[in-house]
Design an enzyme around this catalytic site. Structure first.
Site, PDB file in Angstrom:
ATOM      1  N   SER A  45       0.831  -1.212   0.000  1.00  0.00           N
ATOM      2  CA  SER A  45       0.000   0.000   0.000  1.00  0.00           C
ATOM      3  C   SER A  45       0.859   1.253   0.000  1.00  0.00           C
ATOM      4  O   SER A  45       1.738   1.399   0.845  1.00  0.00           O
ATOM      5  CB  SER A  45      -0.871   0.057   1.255  1.00  0.00           C
ATOM      6  OG  SER A  45      -1.769  -1.004   1.295  1.00  0.00           O
ATOM      7  N   HIS A  76      -4.262  -0.210  -4.236  1.00  0.00           N
ATOM      8  CA  HIS A  76      -3.587  -1.254  -5.001  1.00  0.00           C
ATOM      9  C   HIS A  76      -4.081  -1.223  -6.440  1.00  0.00           C
ATOM     10  O   HIS A  76      -5.265  -1.383  -6.699  1.00  0.00           O
ATOM     11  CB  HIS A  76      -3.869  -2.633  -4.402  1.00  0.00           C
ATOM     12  CG  HIS A  76      -3.180  -2.862  -3.095  1.00  0.00           C
ATOM     13  ND1 HIS A  76      -2.004  -3.557  -2.985  1.00  0.00           N
ATOM     14  CD2 HIS A  76      -3.493  -2.468  -1.843  1.00  0.00           C
ATOM     15  CE1 HIS A  76      -1.627  -3.586  -1.714  1.00  0.00           C
ATOM     16  NE2 HIS A  76      -2.514  -2.927  -1.005  1.00  0.00           N
ATOM     17  N   HIS A  98      -4.733 -10.306  -1.230  1.00  0.00           N
ATOM     18  CA  HIS A  98      -4.810 -10.438   0.221  1.00  0.00           C
ATOM     19  C   HIS A  98      -5.800 -11.536   0.615  1.00  0.00           C
ATOM     20  O   HIS A  98      -6.774 -11.785  -0.098  1.00  0.00           O
ATOM     21  CB  HIS A  98      -5.294  -9.121   0.849  1.00  0.00           C
ATOM     22  CG  HIS A  98      -4.401  -7.947   0.621  1.00  0.00           C
ATOM     23  ND1 HIS A  98      -4.532  -7.129  -0.471  1.00  0.00           N
ATOM     24  CD2 HIS A  98      -3.365  -7.459   1.332  1.00  0.00           C
ATOM     25  CE1 HIS A  98      -3.600  -6.173  -0.423  1.00  0.00           C
ATOM     26  NE2 HIS A  98      -2.878  -6.360   0.657  1.00  0.00           N
ATOM     27  N   TYR A 100      -7.826 -11.129   3.046  1.00  0.00           N
ATOM     28  CA  TYR A 100      -9.084 -10.470   3.447  1.00  0.00           C
ATOM     29  C   TYR A 100     -10.010 -10.166   2.279  1.00  0.00           C
ATOM     30  O   TYR A 100     -11.177  -9.841   2.476  1.00  0.00           O
ATOM     31  CB  TYR A 100      -8.818  -9.203   4.280  1.00  0.00           C
ATOM     32  CG  TYR A 100      -8.065  -8.089   3.586  1.00  0.00           C
ATOM     33  CD1 TYR A 100      -8.660  -7.328   2.586  1.00  0.00           C
ATOM     34  CD2 TYR A 100      -6.758  -7.783   3.949  1.00  0.00           C
ATOM     35  CE1 TYR A 100      -7.973  -6.299   1.964  1.00  0.00           C
ATOM     36  CE2 TYR A 100      -6.063  -6.759   3.350  1.00  0.00           C
ATOM     37  CZ  TYR A 100      -6.671  -6.024   2.350  1.00  0.00           C
ATOM     38  OH  TYR A 100      -5.987  -5.006   1.731  1.00  0.00           O
ATOM     39  N   GLU A 101      -9.487 -10.299   1.052  1.00  0.00           N
ATOM     40  CA  GLU A 101     -10.354 -10.140  -0.113  1.00  0.00           C
ATOM     41  C   GLU A 101     -11.078 -11.449  -0.447  1.00  0.00           C
ATOM     42  O   GLU A 101     -11.845 -11.503  -1.401  1.00  0.00           O
ATOM     43  CB  GLU A 101      -9.514  -9.705  -1.322  1.00  0.00           C
ATOM     44  CG  GLU A 101      -8.916  -8.322  -1.140  1.00  0.00           C
ATOM     45  CD  GLU A 101      -7.790  -8.029  -2.120  1.00  0.00           C
ATOM     46  OE1 GLU A 101      -7.976  -7.142  -2.964  1.00  0.00           O
ATOM     47  OE2 GLU A 101      -6.734  -8.693  -2.038  1.00  0.00           O
ATOM     48  N   ALA A 128       2.650  -2.110   4.089  1.00  0.00           N
ATOM     49  CA  ALA A 128       2.315  -1.086   5.079  1.00  0.00           C
ATOM     50  C   ALA A 128       1.967  -1.823   6.357  1.00  0.00           C
ATOM     51  O   ALA A 128       1.386  -2.910   6.312  1.00  0.00           O
ATOM     52  CB  ALA A 128       1.134  -0.258   4.605  1.00  0.00           C
ATOM     53  N   MET A 226      -1.338  -7.150   7.172  1.00  0.00           N
ATOM     54  CA  MET A 226      -2.314  -8.099   6.635  1.00  0.00           C
ATOM     55  C   MET A 226      -1.806  -8.793   5.375  1.00  0.00           C
ATOM     56  O   MET A 226      -2.587  -9.162   4.505  1.00  0.00           O
ATOM     57  CB  MET A 226      -3.618  -7.366   6.327  1.00  0.00           C
ATOM     58  CG  MET A 226      -4.160  -6.543   7.499  1.00  0.00           C
ATOM     59  SD  MET A 226      -5.589  -5.572   7.025  1.00  0.00           S
ATOM     60  CE  MET A 226      -5.757  -4.519   8.489  1.00  0.00           C
ATOM     61  N   SER A 227      -0.496  -8.943   5.277  1.00  0.00           N
ATOM     62  CA  SER A 227       0.044  -9.556   4.049  1.00  0.00           C
ATOM     63  C   SER A 227       1.378 -10.221   4.356  1.00  0.00           C
ATOM     64  O   SER A 227       1.698 -10.499   5.506  1.00  0.00           O
ATOM     65  CB  SER A 227       0.241  -8.469   2.981  1.00  0.00           C
ATOM     66  OG  SER A 227       1.248  -7.549   3.384  1.00  0.00           O
ATOM     67  N   ASN A 250       1.457   3.824  10.919  1.00  0.00           N
ATOM     68  CA  ASN A 250       0.737   4.301  12.113  1.00  0.00           C
ATOM     69  C   ASN A 250       1.212   3.514  13.320  1.00  0.00           C
ATOM     70  O   ASN A 250       1.634   2.370  13.196  1.00  0.00           O
ATOM     71  CB  ASN A 250      -0.770   4.082  11.930  1.00  0.00           C
ATOM     72  CG  ASN A 250      -1.107   2.630  11.621  1.00  0.00           C
ATOM     73  OD1 ASN A 250      -1.020   2.199  10.462  1.00  0.00           O
ATOM     74  ND2 ASN A 250      -1.453   1.880  12.641  1.00  0.00           N
ATOM     75  N   HIS A 262      -7.823   4.153   7.113  1.00  0.00           N
ATOM     76  CA  HIS A 262      -7.087   3.752   5.904  1.00  0.00           C
ATOM     77  C   HIS A 262      -6.446   4.974   5.250  1.00  0.00           C
ATOM     78  O   HIS A 262      -5.380   4.880   4.652  1.00  0.00           O
ATOM     79  CB  HIS A 262      -8.039   3.047   4.932  1.00  0.00           C
ATOM     80  CG  HIS A 262      -7.353   2.468   3.733  1.00  0.00           C
ATOM     81  ND1 HIS A 262      -6.346   1.518   3.841  1.00  0.00           N
ATOM     82  CD2 HIS A 262      -7.500   2.706   2.417  1.00  0.00           C
ATOM     83  CE1 HIS A 262      -5.918   1.204   2.626  1.00  0.00           C
ATOM     84  NE2 HIS A 262      -6.594   1.906   1.743  1.00  0.00           N
TER      85      HIS A 262
HETATM   86  N1  HPA Z   1      -2.581  -3.029  11.518  1.00  0.00           N
HETATM   87  C1  HPA Z   1      -2.624  -3.910  10.513  1.00  0.00           C
HETATM   88  N2  HPA Z   1      -2.308  -3.613   9.262  1.00  0.00           N
HETATM   89  C2  HPA Z   1      -1.915  -2.353   9.002  1.00  0.00           C
HETATM   90  C3  HPA Z   1      -1.851  -1.381  10.012  1.00  0.00           C
HETATM   91  C4  HPA Z   1      -2.195  -1.737  11.333  1.00  0.00           C
HETATM   92  O1  HPA Z   1      -2.155  -0.926  12.284  1.00  0.00           O
HETATM   93  N3  HPA Z   1      -1.417  -0.233   9.411  1.00  0.00           N
HETATM   94  C5  HPA Z   1      -1.237  -0.523   8.108  1.00  0.00           C
HETATM   95  N4  HPA Z   1      -1.529  -1.801   7.847  1.00  0.00           N
END
Ligand code: HPA
Length: 288
Positions: A45, A76, A98, A100-101, A128, A226-227, A250, A262
């Site tokens: 990302s 993406h 991913h 989650y998709e 990310a 998440m990847s 973050n 996001h």
């Molecule tokens: N958690 C999970 N995935 C992420 C985060 C997070 O805080 N930030 C960016 N991708």
């Protein structure tokens, strides 16, 4: 031409089915370019901008590759690119699949297996991530030293494909110390600060609870996302050397007291992405 029609991305793809699928993918790529990549790079990302640095690029939208659905995650684009970066032949995945998709683990890892099939020896995985280490603020770049797979999924379950790799894949030095040393050198030469740590992979798509963030930090994680973890497992299975960087967008949930969005993830990616792009370009250019 669009090959996307009727694809069910959740359809189970055991390792034993990967060789035939890679045959079709390889043929589709070779119909467009003879370029043999040395490195395959997955752009997470906010990192898609590195694709603009590619010279003589051939870009293939995911949906034009057999068995691949169009990427759906915001931020993406969803293209496979082949071209030259810093004078070296590379393949790039702009976007990824991913869990989650709703994608099957076998589909999630197909891009890295395709890198290998096209001739690459190195997989460079980026993502990310949220910071679990309280000292990692937004914009921190973290070289991945190891990972913890908490997705509950595994791309190697099912009949093995001995033509790709062994049944029991060793992950002792999954994240190559040799390449990480090169990465540190590239970052230093670019004047870019590079932290190091353990990446924890979950399925998402929700961000973590503050309790989960505290737990993951206690388990030894430094960043969470998440990847990446399934891709690293499959890459090692297929004999690729693996290196990677998390772009911490973050602080983990609960650290700041503010909700995560996001948008802030994408904004931090846009800020730090160009820094990481410089490091990757030099790493590739100076790879031995
Ligand atoms: N958690 C999970 N995935 C992420 C985060 C997070 O805080 N930030 C960016 N991708």
């Amino acid at each position: 031409m669009t090959a996307d029609a009727g694809i069910d991305p959740s359809r189970r793809i055991p390792p034993s089915e990967q060789p035939a699928r890679l045959d079709a993918l390889e043929a589709a790529v070779r119909a467009r370019t003879p370029l043999v990549p040395e490195v395959g790079i997955v752009l997470g990302s906010g990192l898609g901008g590195l694709a603009d640095d590619l010279e003589d690029a051939v870009a293939i939208p995911f949906a034009e590759l057999p068995g691949w659905p169009a990427a759906t995650a915001p931020g993406h684009v969803g293209r496979l690119l082949l071209g030259r970066l810093g004078g070296r032949a590379v393949a790039m995945l702009q976007g990824r699949f991913h869990l989650y998709e709703g994608n099957d683990p076998g589909l999630v890892v197909q891009p890295v297996l395709l890198f290998r099939r096209l001739g690459a020896r190195v997989a460079f995985l980026t993502n990310a991530a949220g910071g679990l280490d309280p000292s990692f603020g937004p914009g921190t770049l973290m070289a991945v030293t190891d990972h913890i797979n908490l997705t509950g999924r595994n791309p190697l379950i099912g009949g093995n494909a001995a033509s790709i790799g062994e049944r029991f894949t060793d992950l002792t030095n999954a994240w190559s110390p040799r390449l990480r040393e090169r990465l540190r050198a590239a970052a230093a030469a670019e004047g870019v600060r590079l932290a190091e740590g353990v990446y924890v992979g979950l399925t998402g798509p929700n961000y973590e609870t503050p309790a989960e963030v505290r737990m993951l930090a206690a388990l030894g994680g430094h960043a969470v996302g998440m990847s990446t973890v399934l891709e690293a497992i499959a890459a090692r299975w297929a004999g690729l050397e693996v290196v990677g960087v998390s772009l911490v967008t973050n602080a983990g949930a609960g650290y700041s007291g503010e909700p995560l969005t996001h948008e802030e993830v994408l904004a931090a990616g846009a800020e730090a992405g160009p820094r990481l792009a410089r490091v990757i370009r030099r790493f590739v250019a100076e790879l031995e």
